[in-house]
Write an enzyme that holds these catalytic residues in place. Sequence first.
Site, PDB file in Angstrom:
ATOM      1  N   ASN A 127       0.838  -1.310   0.087  1.00 51.21           N
ATOM      2  CA  ASN A 127       0.071  -0.073  -0.125  1.00 51.21           C
ATOM      3  C   ASN A 127       1.000   1.051  -0.108  1.00 51.21           C
ATOM      4  OD1 ASN A 127      -1.905   1.983   0.305  1.00 51.21           O
ATOM      5  ND2 ASN A 127      -2.741   0.929   2.244  1.00 51.21           N
ATOM      6  N   ASN A 149      -9.854   7.394   9.986  1.00 42.66           N
ATOM      7  CA  ASN A 149      -9.584   8.704   9.902  1.00 42.66           C
ATOM      8  C   ASN A 149     -10.226   9.134   8.430  1.00 42.66           C
ATOM      9  OD1 ASN A 149      -8.485  10.951  10.744  1.00 42.66           O
ATOM     10  ND2 ASN A 149      -6.721  10.712   9.687  1.00 42.66           N
ATOM     11  N   GLU A 181     -14.394   0.040  15.193  1.00 34.74           N
ATOM     12  CA  GLU A 181     -14.046  -1.093  16.039  1.00 34.74           C
ATOM     13  C   GLU A 181     -13.758  -0.766  17.316  1.00 34.74           C
ATOM     14  OE1 GLU A 181     -10.691  -2.867  13.774  1.00 34.74           O
ATOM     15  OE2 GLU A 181     -11.536  -2.778  11.925  1.00 34.74           O
ATOM     16  N   ASN A 182     -13.208   0.342  17.722  1.00 35.66           N
ATOM     17  CA  ASN A 182     -12.872   0.770  19.318  1.00 35.66           C
ATOM     18  C   ASN A 182     -13.542   1.718  20.061  1.00 35.66           C
ATOM     19  OD1 ASN A 182     -10.597  -0.982  18.798  1.00 35.66           O
ATOM     20  ND2 ASN A 182      -9.944   0.822  17.243  1.00 35.66           N
ATOM     21  N   ARG A 242     -11.744  15.659   6.996  1.00 42.34           N
ATOM     22  CA  ARG A 242     -12.581  15.917   5.784  1.00 42.34           C
ATOM     23  C   ARG A 242     -14.003  16.390   5.968  1.00 42.34           C
ATOM     24  NH1 ARG A 242     -10.934  10.840   3.195  1.00 42.34           N
ATOM     25  NH2 ARG A 242      -8.938  10.927   2.267  1.00 42.34           N
ATOM     26  N   MET A 288     -10.676  10.446  17.299  1.00 42.31           N
ATOM     27  CA  MET A 288     -11.614  10.497  17.847  1.00 42.31           C
ATOM     28  C   MET A 288     -11.498  10.279  19.473  1.00 42.31           C
ATOM     29  SD  MET A 288     -15.130  10.624  18.097  1.00 42.31           S
ATOM     30  CE  MET A 288     -15.772  10.527  16.391  1.00 42.31           C
TER      31      MET A 288
HETATM   32  P1  ADP Z   1      -7.038   5.147   8.779  1.00 43.25           P
HETATM   33  O1  ADP Z   1      -8.321   5.750   7.966  1.00 43.25           O
HETATM   34  O2  ADP Z   1      -5.946   6.090   8.862  1.00 43.25           O
HETATM   35  O3  ADP Z   1      -6.867   3.694   8.068  1.00 43.25           O
HETATM   36  P2  ADP Z   1      -7.994   3.772  11.168  1.00 43.25           P
HETATM   37  O4  ADP Z   1      -9.009   2.949  10.527  1.00 43.25           O
HETATM   38  O5  ADP Z   1      -6.583   3.096  11.466  1.00 43.25           O
HETATM   39  O6  ADP Z   1      -7.704   4.900  10.131  1.00 43.25           O
HETATM   40  O7  ADP Z   1      -8.553   4.754  12.430  1.00 43.25           O
HETATM   41  C1  ADP Z   1      -7.844   5.511  12.833  1.00 43.25           C
HETATM   42  C2  ADP Z   1      -8.621   6.428  13.824  1.00 43.25           C
HETATM   43  O8  ADP Z   1      -9.359   5.509  14.960  1.00 43.25           O
HETATM   44  C3  ADP Z   1      -7.867   7.336  14.740  1.00 43.25           C
HETATM   45  O9  ADP Z   1      -7.864   8.475  14.112  1.00 43.25           O
HETATM   46  C4  ADP Z   1      -8.813   7.256  15.727  1.00 43.25           C
HETATM   47  O10 ADP Z   1      -9.655   8.587  15.768  1.00 43.25           O
HETATM   48  C5  ADP Z   1      -9.678   6.294  16.096  1.00 43.25           C
HETATM   49  N1  ADP Z   1      -9.588   5.452  17.029  1.00 43.25           N
HETATM   50  C6  ADP Z   1      -8.464   4.552  17.373  1.00 43.25           C
HETATM   51  N2  ADP Z   1      -8.763   4.039  18.510  1.00 43.25           N
HETATM   52  C7  ADP Z   1      -9.960   4.472  19.182  1.00 43.25           C
HETATM   53  C8  ADP Z   1     -10.502   4.472  20.384  1.00 43.25           C
HETATM   54  N3  ADP Z   1     -10.245   3.324  21.169  1.00 43.25           N
HETATM   55  N4  ADP Z   1     -11.576   5.072  20.484  1.00 43.25           N
HETATM   56  C9  ADP Z   1     -11.957   5.976  19.457  1.00 43.25           C
HETATM   57  N5  ADP Z   1     -11.334   6.078  18.449  1.00 43.25           N
HETATM   58  C10 ADP Z   1     -10.354   5.328  18.162  1.00 43.25           C
END
Ligand code: ADP
Length: 412
Positions: free
Chosen positions: A11, A225, A347-348, A255, A297
């Site tokens: 990637n 993100n 997921e989180n 965005r 977040m």
């Molecule tokens: P990308 O779009 O860069 O691939 P990801 O899917 O890895 O992004 O998501 C990244 C985002 O996930 C971070 O910017 C953060 O806002 C969010 N994130 C990660 N862990 C948590 C959490 N425990 N609670 C809320 N938001 C989270």
Amino acid sequence: MTTASRVLVLNSGSSSVKYQLLDMADRSRLAVGLVERIGVGAPPAKRGGQTSRLAHEALAGPNPGRRERVGPIADHEAALKAVAAELAADGLGLDSPELAAVGHRVVHGGTRFTAPTVIDDEVLAEVRSLVPLAPLHNPANITGIEVARALRADIPQVAVFDTAFHSTMPEHAAQYAIDAATAAKYSVRRYGFHGTSHAYVSRATARLLGKAPEEVNVIVLHLGNGASASAVRGGVCVDTSMGLTPLEGLVMGTRSGDLDPAVIFHLARVGGLSVDEIDALLNKRSGLLGMCGDNDMREVLRRAGEGDAAAQGAFATYVHRLKKYIGAYAAVLGRVDAVAFTAGVGENSPQVREAAVDGLAELGLVLDPEANAVRSPEPRLISTEYARVAVAVVPTDEELEIASQAYALVTQ
Ligand code: ADP
């Protein structure tokens, strides 16, 4: 038919390369890593002492564990050679006959590419012709392809497009209501992105329900993100929230997502901003970041919990938009079997999931608070047993999906 079963997934971004080496015989991960700040020179030549960094983790071979190399890496060619050296040290060298293919994430496939494609000169030229549609992404993807091809010209290089899964959108969802000749002349239509994730998650959600993808209608909410929603009917995408570019749709980290296009004219005419300035504003300084100063977040939630009004407002707007898309896609699908949350936020964050679904009992969505609070890397249901629509958390795995698609293509 090949017996080699490893696939390297690349990637390539403008200054980074993320990679994974997988063995498709058992779908296991052999190594994962990231090269970042490619092209940034040695400190103290550049501000802040920042230079390139390679973070590598071997999950198999004689030296499992994490390693990090910090030091200048001039370009993508040097980056991939550095990755190859790390893999060789793990006994997983890219010169191995075990390597069946390299799978490349390519952001924009236009209307030309609707499926994974083995890359030859003609395909590469067509991917290059799509650069105006994805000026930030496709050039980096092309560089990654060229470097990997030079390294292993003898094995298939496969492009897996972020737009492909959405190519099944019906015309009424894909076309913008603008002058048809202008739209055709400039390829202006809705393409959608994150397709690899939407494909993977919609299928994994069907599996979680014990059904075939053809049997279920799923709303997938990919909240990273970047963020996008999709409506998937019987395994086929019928609508998605991103459009010509990834700017449309949900509120994202940086965005804006949907807005009245006249905001742009207003900023140009009244604010005197240039097109490039507005582009940067809407893509890089809007969304959560623009509204409250934080794009992560976790930070937004922490501040909101402490009573910070800007963070609370940003969260409320984020959730409001999400709810609107859930409602819209329920209407598009007619019958919804599941809503699946995925990517970093999805997921989180139990808070985001709870707020997004709150008040949607009439649509059949009711969360089980205890299940929603559970942290787990596994796909799981978070709705109550009797809810009409299943709500699920389904971790995405774009690399595994790219590897699977590439491997399926070269072994068919
Ligand atoms: P990308 O779009 O860069 O691939 P990801 O899917 O890895 O992004 O998501 C990244 C985002 O996930 C971070 O910017 C953060 O806002 C969010 N994130 C990660 N862990 C948590 C959490 N425990 N609670 C809320 N938001 C989270």
